[in-house]
Design an enzyme around this catalytic site. Sequence first.
Site, PDB file in Angstrom:
ATOM      1  N   CYS A 142       0.858  -1.535   0.293  1.00  0.00           N
ATOM      2  CA  CYS A 142      -0.125  -0.317   0.002  1.00  0.00           C
ATOM      3  C   CYS A 142       0.858   1.233   0.315  1.00  0.00           C
ATOM      4  O   CYS A 142       1.639   1.490  -1.362  1.00  0.00           O
ATOM      5  CB  CYS A 142      -1.248  -0.129   1.178  1.00  0.00           C
ATOM      6  N   HIS A 184      -3.032  -5.269   1.408  1.00  0.00           N
ATOM      7  CA  HIS A 184      -2.664  -5.709   2.348  1.00  0.00           C
ATOM      8  C   HIS A 184      -2.308  -6.567   2.966  1.00  0.00           C
ATOM      9  O   HIS A 184      -3.267  -7.666   3.631  1.00  0.00           O
ATOM     10  CB  HIS A 184      -2.831  -4.880   3.533  1.00  0.00           C
ATOM     11  N   GLU A 208      -0.854  -8.472   4.862  1.00  0.00           N
ATOM     12  CA  GLU A 208       0.006  -9.304   6.611  1.00  0.00           C
ATOM     13  C   GLU A 208      -1.227  -9.256   7.133  1.00  0.00           C
ATOM     14  O   GLU A 208      -1.472  -9.361   7.942  1.00  0.00           O
ATOM     15  CB  GLU A 208       0.962  -8.379   6.599  1.00  0.00           C
TER      16      GLU A 208
END
Length: 210
Positions: free
Chosen positions: A82, A174, A176
């Site tokens: 991002c 994202h 993660e």
Amino acid sequence: MTHPLRIGVLAIQGAVSEHERALRAVGADPVRVRDERGLDLLDGLVVPGGETTTLRRVAGDSGLIDALRARRRDGLPILGTCAGMIALADEIADGDTPLIGGLDISVRRNGYGRQVASCEAQIACDGLGTGPVEAVFIRAPVVERVGEGVTIHARYGDTPVAVSDGPLMAVAFHPELTADLRFHQWLADQAREYAARSDVHTKEGLGVGA
Ligand code: GLN
């Protein structure tokens, strides 16, 4: 390679602990990076999401951006998510100067507009892992141009959302925040190759610079 795989997470803002969890899950040893010295002896680096304005302010003044750029030129594998994608872009629409750069792409910050600023989607992903990837977008950048040497791994509609060139990977979403480890696994694989080539570790083996 005799040492554990050391992968830095730029810890100025963003989902630092989530990236650390994902890095541990792929067998790496995460290290929080806050200043120039933190870049020493890294085998790879994650630049998390957040606000590029904050990154520019905090890291620009301290010389960290210059140091990051130098390590990137040296071939350090970097995964940017991002705002991290924006940091790796060679061109930022609307006139912002590049941050770390290195990826021949042009991005527009918050380019999906307010209404679709944040969403989740299952999207196909080429050349990394198997099956579709769950993509969580949060005020994501839009990739408006992709240079010739850049590989597109995933698209959202027509827009590229995961791109790489050599040791640099930029993702508009994202990973993660999900259980999908394919991008962190990619980084760990790149980092292992980089470490095997790297002179730093030869020196370390000789007890120099410890
Ligand atoms: N909107 C942010 C920027 O332009 C990026 C958002 C994110 O990293 N989740 O810097």
